[in-house]
Scaffold this active site. Structure first.
Site, PDB file in Angstrom:
ATOM      1  CD  GLU A 123      -8.716  -7.481   7.370  1.00 57.49           C
ATOM      2  OE1 GLU A 123      -8.287  -6.387   6.961  1.00 57.49           O
ATOM      3  OE2 GLU A 123      -9.831  -7.966   7.070  1.00 57.49           O
TER       4      GLU A 123
ATOM      5  NE  ARG B 200       1.283   2.348   2.124  1.00 57.04           N
ATOM      6  CZ  ARG B 200       0.571   1.304   2.557  1.00 57.04           C
ATOM      7  NH1 ARG B 200      -0.235   1.419   3.582  1.00 57.04           N
ATOM      8  NH2 ARG B 200       0.663   0.143   1.949  1.00 57.04           N
TER       9      ARG B 200
ATOM     10  CE  LYS C 184      -2.926  -7.445   4.224  1.00 55.68           C
ATOM     11  NZ  LYS C 184      -3.861  -7.600   5.332  1.00 55.68           N
TER      12      LYS C 184
HETATM   13  P1  ATP Z   1      -2.398  -3.703   2.709  1.00 57.21           P
HETATM   14  O1  ATP Z   1      -2.349  -2.248   2.325  1.00 57.21           O
HETATM   15  O2  ATP Z   1      -1.303  -4.495   2.106  1.00 57.21           O
HETATM   16  O3  ATP Z   1      -3.735  -4.320   2.536  1.00 57.21           O
HETATM   17  P2  ATP Z   1      -3.073  -3.458   5.422  1.00 57.21           P
HETATM   18  O4  ATP Z   1      -2.706  -2.258   6.170  1.00 57.21           O
HETATM   19  O5  ATP Z   1      -4.478  -3.513   5.014  1.00 57.21           O
HETATM   20  O6  ATP Z   1      -2.057  -3.676   4.235  1.00 57.21           O
HETATM   21  P3  ATP Z   1      -2.905  -5.095   7.719  1.00 57.21           P
HETATM   22  O7  ATP Z   1      -2.842  -6.573   7.849  1.00 57.21           O
HETATM   23  O8  ATP Z   1      -4.066  -4.400   8.299  1.00 57.21           O
HETATM   24  O9  ATP Z   1      -2.783  -4.795   6.172  1.00 57.21           O
HETATM   25  O10 ATP Z   1      -1.550  -4.439   8.231  1.00 57.21           O
HETATM   26  C1  ATP Z   1      -1.004  -4.692   9.486  1.00 57.21           C
HETATM   27  C2  ATP Z   1      -0.105  -3.559   9.870  1.00 57.21           C
HETATM   28  O11 ATP Z   1       0.920  -3.369   8.906  1.00 57.21           O
HETATM   29  C3  ATP Z   1      -0.869  -2.258   9.956  1.00 57.21           C
HETATM   30  O12 ATP Z   1      -0.552  -1.665  11.185  1.00 57.21           O
HETATM   31  C4  ATP Z   1      -0.368  -1.453   8.794  1.00 57.21           C
HETATM   32  O13 ATP Z   1      -0.327  -0.104   9.096  1.00 57.21           O
HETATM   33  C5  ATP Z   1       1.030  -2.006   8.572  1.00 57.21           C
HETATM   34  N1  ATP Z   1       1.420  -1.826   7.175  1.00 57.21           N
HETATM   35  C6  ATP Z   1       0.824  -2.318   6.072  1.00 57.21           C
HETATM   36  N2  ATP Z   1       1.449  -1.904   4.957  1.00 57.21           N
HETATM   37  C7  ATP Z   1       2.484  -1.127   5.344  1.00 57.21           C
HETATM   38  C8  ATP Z   1       3.516  -0.384   4.661  1.00 57.21           C
HETATM   39  N3  ATP Z   1       3.606  -0.365   3.329  1.00 57.21           N
HETATM   40  N4  ATP Z   1       4.425   0.300   5.407  1.00 57.21           N
HETATM   41  C9  ATP Z   1       4.366   0.276   6.746  1.00 57.21           C
HETATM   42  N5  ATP Z   1       3.421  -0.385   7.454  1.00 57.21           N
HETATM   43  C10 ATP Z   1       2.483  -1.077   6.767  1.00 57.21           C
HETATM   44 MG    MG Z   2      -5.337  -2.699   7.541  1.00 54.96          MG
END
Ligand code: ATP
Ligand code: MG
Length: 562
Positions: A37, A264, A274
């Protein structure tokens, strides 16, 4: 059929894909996506997902990985973030070619598909308020109850939905919901929202839309529209998989990708969300998203972590469904391993003590050959100036040394790396009794660091020549948190978990003069001290600022052992 040509360790996802290929599922195609995102910076957790998705695609002949911006929430999403994310991905070493997509490009299709759901009696416009929806939804142990708007006719729903889209309703006044099962044991299936009203401009579609699709609805359809075969996501989405499949089963999509969940990345002494990273920036605990202590790609880059080390770490930790916490020391070790091979080795004194070589001519300077790497002649060499006044590290001298201290002390001889043997004759002190300089003599016969008579010294120390040294700022970074699980305790007192020594600034370090020419992001080993990277923001031409990437050994593990 394509074969697995992944040099990285096999994980359970490769096993699934290998089976699919054997059965000629998806006509032998392997197509993944990374769906960030554009609302913040990428961090080490994202790197795991990036290495997995791009790694899987690279592992199979003809494999493809899309970069897809999941831009379904106009709030906080910005073109600037999208550009930064692409920049970070390229730096990490991944290339999506022309496979760049945006969910916002599918808004028209998503809208048409929603109308198909309404036509099929599978979606309805609901006028319950947010808190009412929550009450109606039930709990894990109690079933939900149907919304009073659930039995609206297809015609009424179509009309209301078009009016939602036309902007006739206020935010929060109504939603489009899927009509699935209010008694499902899986709460995600209790008539989840499909569209909500958001009267806000979107960074790509402007004011074209005032309704925006929900993630669960948009994500599976985007996967299908792009021909994704394996949609890899983190474990939180396991309970959403029935919904992922439900939408695709209702709609005339070109294919039905398989969602596969993995755990994760959690890293000790680190926060990787984030929201939490944002809070650190907002509170001013760090200088920004790319502060060298941040686990963001930008922060790690500025710190001196290399793309190769980050990728290596992501491959080594593997991919499973187990919820674990990885020791941040493992990441630091990957960095050390990579830098050990590739970083040029130089001399730098962080905490200087003056040494005067009494038998060296006053106005003379000579130049001594010094290789950049002891085992890799391809890395070349430079020449180090040597003169009468030098600096050594304060910690390399002790007036009354304990038994196992083999460095300099009164009457003792040591080797100056690549230079000469010197002997300390006298300690010079100020009125307060502080040591201000050492008077030494050198043995001209030991040029290069060996005595022709074969005599040995037990200590070798680093040094720089005072007259030519580059005097500059060095920033010693360490872990941001003292607490191994700061991410578990958000909301509680973060400040008490912060490491007060996570940054120490040395205004006047003395470094060998060649370092004046170091370019931003060049990384060196300061012999006996650690790895250091030229800051990519601060500093100026001829006067680079150095960030400590990591120490030479894991000092945390040693401290714990004690
Ligand atoms: P955050 O928890 O930091 O806000 P998010 O999942 O909301 O992360 P996105 O930009 O939607 O942020 O993430 C893009 C991709 O990265 C998604 O497919 C998500 O599953 C993966 N991702 C985010 N954090 C992790 C993590 N700690 N380990 C593995 N994959 C991750
Ligand atoms: Mg997300």
């Amino acid at each position: 059929m394509s074969e697995n040509r992944n040099p990285e360790p096999l994980n359970f996802i490769h096993n699934i894909i290998n089976d699919d290929l054997k059965n000629n599922k998806n006509n032998g195609r392997v197509h993944t996506r990374f769906p960030p995102e554009p609302n913040g910076h990428l961090h080490i957790g994202h790197a795991k997902s990036i290495c997995l998705n791009f790694g899987v695609a690279q592992a199979y002949a003809g494999g493809i990985c899309n970069l897809r911006f999941d831009d379904t929430n106009p709030e906080n999403e910005e073109a600037e973030y999208a550009a930064l994310i692409q920049n970070d991905l390229r730096w990490l070493g991944f290339d999506w070619g022309n496979h760049l997509f945006h969910v916002s490009d599918y808004y028209a299709t998503l809208f048409e598909y929603a109308k198909l759901l309404i036509h099929a009696g599978k979606a309805y416009v609901c006028h319950l308020k947010v808190d009412e929806i929550r009450q109606y939804r039930g709990t894990l142990t109690a079933p939900g109850k149907p919304s009073p708007y659930r039995e609206r006719s297809v015609a009424e729903n179509l009309d209301l939905f078009e009016r939602m889209r036309a902007g006739e309703f206020a935010e929060g006044e109504c939603l489009l919901r899927a009509k699935i099962d209010m008694a499902s044991p899986n709460i995600n299936m209790r008539d989840p929202a499909i569209y909500r009203i958001r009267k806000m401009a979107h960074y790509r579609t402007g004011n074209n839309w005032c309704i925006y699709p929900m993630y669960d609805y948009a994500h599976c359809i985007s996967d299908a529209l792009e021909g994704i075969t394996h949609s890899l996501c983190t474990l939180e989405f396991e309970d959403h998989r029935p919904l992922y499949d439900w939408f695709l089963d209702q709609l005339p999509v070109p294919c039905h990708p398989q969602q596969i969940e993995f755990s994760r990345l959690n890293l000790s002494y680190t926060v990787t969300s984030k929201r939490q990273l944002n809070a650190l920036v907002a509170a001013g605990y760090v200088s920004g998203w790319d502060d060298p202590r941040m686990p963001t790609i930008g922060g790690m880059r500025r710190r001196g972590f290399t793309p190769a080390a980050i990728r290596d770490f992501c491959y080594r930790i593997g991919v499973t469904k187990k919820d674990t916490v990885i020791d941040v020391g493992a990441l630091e070790n990957c960095v050390r391993e990579d830098l050990d091979k590739h970083a040029r080795r130089v001399l730098g004194v962080l905490d200087p003590l003056k040494v005067i070589i009494e038998n060296y001519p006053e106005d003379e300077t000579e130049y001594l050959d010094a290789p950049y790497h002891p085992n890799n002649p391809d890395m070349g060499q430079r020449q180090l100036p040597f003169s009468k006044v030098l600096y050594i590290e304060k910690s390399d001298f002790m007036e009354t040394p304990p038994k196992k201290f083999f460095r300099l002390s009164p009457g003792r001889e040591v080797r100056l790396r690549y230079a000469y043997f010197i002997t300390c004759n006298e300690v010079v002190k100020d009125d307060a009794g502080n040591i201000v300089a050492l008077r030494c003599t050198y043995d001209p016969e030991t040029r290069g660091g060996n005595a022709p008579d074969g005599r040995k010294v037990k200590g070798t120390i680093h040094w720089v020549s005072a007259a030519q040294a580059l005097q500059t700022e060095v920033r010693l970074y360490d872990r941001l948190f003292n607490d191994p699980r700061p991410d578990n305790k958000h909301g509680s007192d973060w400040q008490s978990m912060l490491n007060p020594h996570s940054m120490r600034v040395i205004k006047d370090a003395y470094l060998e003069p060649t370092l004046a020419e170091a370019k931003k992001e060049d990384i060196f080993q300061f012999e006996r001290t650690g790895y250091f990277c030229v800051d990519n923001k601060d500093g100026r031409e001829g006067k680079p600022i150095f960030n400590r990437t990591v120490t030479l050994r894991d000092s945390w593990a040693r401290a714990k052992d004690k």
